[in-house]
Scaffold this motif. Structure first.
Motif, PDB file in Angstrom:
ATOM      1  N   ASP A 134      42.409  54.136  40.136  1.00  0.00           N
ATOM      2  CA  ASP A 134      41.153  54.869  39.959  1.00  0.00           C
ATOM      3  C   ASP A 134      39.987  53.951  39.604  1.00  0.00           C
ATOM      4  N   THR A 135      40.324  52.717  39.205  1.00  0.00           N
ATOM      5  CA  THR A 135      39.263  51.768  38.853  1.00  0.00           C
ATOM      6  C   THR A 135      39.376  50.515  39.718  1.00  0.00           C
ATOM      7  N   SER A 136      38.258  49.780  39.811  1.00  0.00           N
ATOM      8  CA  SER A 136      38.274  48.478  40.476  1.00  0.00           C
ATOM      9  C   SER A 136      37.467  47.491  39.632  1.00  0.00           C
ATOM     10  N   PHE A 137      37.244  46.285  40.164  1.00  0.00           N
ATOM     11  CA  PHE A 137      36.660  45.198  39.379  1.00  0.00           C
ATOM     12  C   PHE A 137      35.607  44.425  40.175  1.00  0.00           C
ATOM     13  N   THR A 138      34.563  43.997  39.477  1.00  0.00           N
ATOM     14  CA  THR A 138      33.624  43.035  40.053  1.00  0.00           C
ATOM     15  C   THR A 138      34.033  41.646  39.564  1.00  0.00           C
ATOM     16  N   HIS A 186      43.607  36.422  30.483  1.00  0.00           N
ATOM     17  CA  HIS A 186      44.802  36.735  31.257  1.00  0.00           C
ATOM     18  C   HIS A 186      44.482  37.773  32.341  1.00  0.00           C
ATOM     19  N   LEU A 187      43.779  38.845  31.950  1.00  0.00           N
ATOM     20  CA  LEU A 187      43.415  39.879  32.922  1.00  0.00           C
ATOM     21  C   LEU A 187      42.550  39.286  34.031  1.00  0.00           C
ATOM     22  N   ILE A 188      41.566  38.481  33.666  1.00  0.00           N
ATOM     23  CA  ILE A 188      40.669  37.898  34.680  1.00  0.00           C
ATOM     24  C   ILE A 188      41.453  37.033  35.661  1.00  0.00           C
ATOM     25  N   GLU A 189      42.369  36.224  35.139  1.00  0.00           N
ATOM     26  CA  GLU A 189      43.155  35.360  36.031  1.00  0.00           C
ATOM     27  C   GLU A 189      44.055  36.181  36.952  1.00  0.00           C
ATOM     28  N   ASN A 190      44.559  37.299  36.455  1.00  0.00           N
ATOM     29  CA  ASN A 190      45.402  38.175  37.256  1.00  0.00           C
ATOM     30  C   ASN A 190      44.635  38.840  38.388  1.00  0.00           C
ATOM     31  N   ILE A 191      43.430  39.285  38.081  1.00  0.00           N
ATOM     32  CA  ILE A 191      42.618  40.007  39.059  1.00  0.00           C
ATOM     33  C   ILE A 191      42.056  39.057  40.100  1.00  0.00           C
ATOM     34  N   SER A 192      41.569  37.886  39.651  1.00  0.00           N
ATOM     35  CA  SER A 192      40.820  37.029  40.568  1.00  0.00           C
ATOM     36  C   SER A 192      41.696  35.981  41.242  1.00  0.00           C
ATOM     37  N   LYS A 193      42.968  35.856  40.825  1.00  0.00           N
ATOM     38  CA  LYS A 193      43.879  34.822  41.360  1.00  0.00           C
ATOM     39  C   LYS A 193      43.254  33.444  41.190  1.00  0.00           C
ATOM     40  N   MET A 239      48.825  43.302  36.558  1.00  0.00           N
ATOM     41  CA  MET A 239      47.720  44.258  36.679  1.00  0.00           C
ATOM     42  C   MET A 239      46.748  43.859  37.794  1.00  0.00           C
ATOM     43  N   ALA A 240      47.292  43.386  38.904  1.00  0.00           N
ATOM     44  CA  ALA A 240      46.430  43.073  40.044  1.00  0.00           C
ATOM     45  C   ALA A 240      45.824  44.376  40.570  1.00  0.00           C
ATOM     46  N   TYR A 241      44.699  44.277  41.304  1.00  0.00           N
ATOM     47  CA  TYR A 241      44.051  45.464  41.846  1.00  0.00           C
ATOM     48  C   TYR A 241      44.896  46.108  42.936  1.00  0.00           C
ATOM     49  N   LYS A 242      44.943  47.418  42.926  1.00  0.00           N
ATOM     50  CA  LYS A 242      45.607  48.156  44.013  1.00  0.00           C
ATOM     51  C   LYS A 242      44.689  49.266  44.513  1.00  0.00           C
TER      52      LYS A 242
END
Lengths: 233, 233
Positions: free
Chosen positions: B8-12, B63-70, B1-4
């Protein structure tokens, strides 16, 4: 064989900083390494010609390049002996505990662009011979005089008379309203996160780059570059 | 679930931009994610209180945080719906084909600091909702109006009358000697490697930030920040 701070030699990554090194400090170059996938261009030809002129060996060594540069697309690298610079009598840029390699490299590039050739770093600070700093500086480091001091007090002891402008969020002089001095001066910038310590205010003129309170602060390289722009004639 | 980019959504990433998002666009926040190793601080308490106020769910999901932020050390993340901004009648910053996320984020932060709230990007350009841009902007993006145009010509068609200052290495007006206009204006900056195309000179005033010929050019974020400093009152 990745780069380490304790090594006596460092590396330029890519054609641009390698060319700057050959132009400014050819006597320090030990060897030039080429990647097997290097495609020859005008810049590469120039580098190889300069290397021949100075009797510098060019060796194909893709493994070393990949080790030094990690994931970047780098096809040419020069290994050079580190050296010690001296500060001259002109204006100075002082970086107090800078911790980001990209910021330091960018400040070097802007400093050379605005004619500030003396850079003083107060430790602990970034290793300015790290290949990443050299790359961010676009090789500007080879045209500058960079010196590291253990403490701000030791720096002040060596340069007691130079006018020091201390960039701080609570500086009571506004950069936008300041008259640029005609005497020799030093522009002093703090760490990215913590800025300058309050107790060094006694050594100079505290200056604030006025900005809206919608941001906490400007980025370090941005602050330093704006100040250099304002103070350069 | 990395950002693409197509999402329609993104992350801070991290407390600072998450707080900015909650302050400026609380209605866009979908959920807040906490890492299991999060240590509670005053800032984190503030974020959790604001989330409660706006009925935003806070969920532990390492898990989600680690996926998004690498690899970054990120312990709090907000997911938000992307939105569309509108440009107002004030001064504009125009970025033509910017390609570096760090540069764009840094320019956003400086723009907010110097009161430039309208940002126009000419495609192809960096995705300004990418979490890395948001982070480099320190959340400034949530206080700005950012709009993307397909081409410079379409932008000019929408804003034919605004005075456009085009920053180019062969600009025949020197920034250091320029009088800042009292009318509404746009400051236009080119791509990191290729600058602005010569054929847009007809739309405005070409400006050069004078620097020594010891460097090729200033970094894009540095050029834009110096220009904003000079043009801000």
């Amino acid at each position: 064989m990745a780069y380490k701070k304790e090594n006596d030699t460092s590396f330029t990554l890519g054609a641009f900083p390698t060319m700057e090194l050959l132009r400014k400090k050819p006597e320090k170059v030990k060897k030039i390494y080429l990647h097997k996938d290097l495609t020859k261009s005008e810049d590469i030809e120039k580098i190889i010609n300069l290397a021949q002129k100075y009797n510098i060996v060019c060796e194909t060594n893709s493994h070393l390049i990949e080790n030094i540069s990690k994931k970047d697309n780098v096809y040419i690298v020069a290994e050079f002996e580190k050296y010690i610079d001296k500060i001259d009598k002109n204006n100075q840029i002082v970086l107090y505990n800078p911790s980001d390699m990209g910021n330091v490299g960018t400040i070097f590039r802007t400093a050379l662009g605005f004619g500030f050739k003396n850079i003083i770093m107060i430790a602990p600070c970034v290793d300015y011979f790290n290949p990443k700093v050299i790359r961010a500086s676009m090789g500007a480091v080879f045209s500058l005089n960079v010196v590291v001091y253990d403490s701000f007090e030791k720096y002040v002891a060596d340069f007691p008379k130079i006018d020091k402008y201390l960039f701080m969020l609570d500086g009571n002089n506004i950069l936008q309203e300041l008259n640029v001095p005609s005497t020799t001066f030093a522009l002093v910038f703090g760490n990215e996160a913590s800025g300058l310590p309050a107790d060094i205010k006694k050594y100079g003129t505290p200056v604030f780059i006025r900005h809206s309170n919608e941001i906490d602060s400007l980025n370090l390289a941005i602050s330093a570059s704006i100040a250099m722009f304002k103070f350069s004639k």
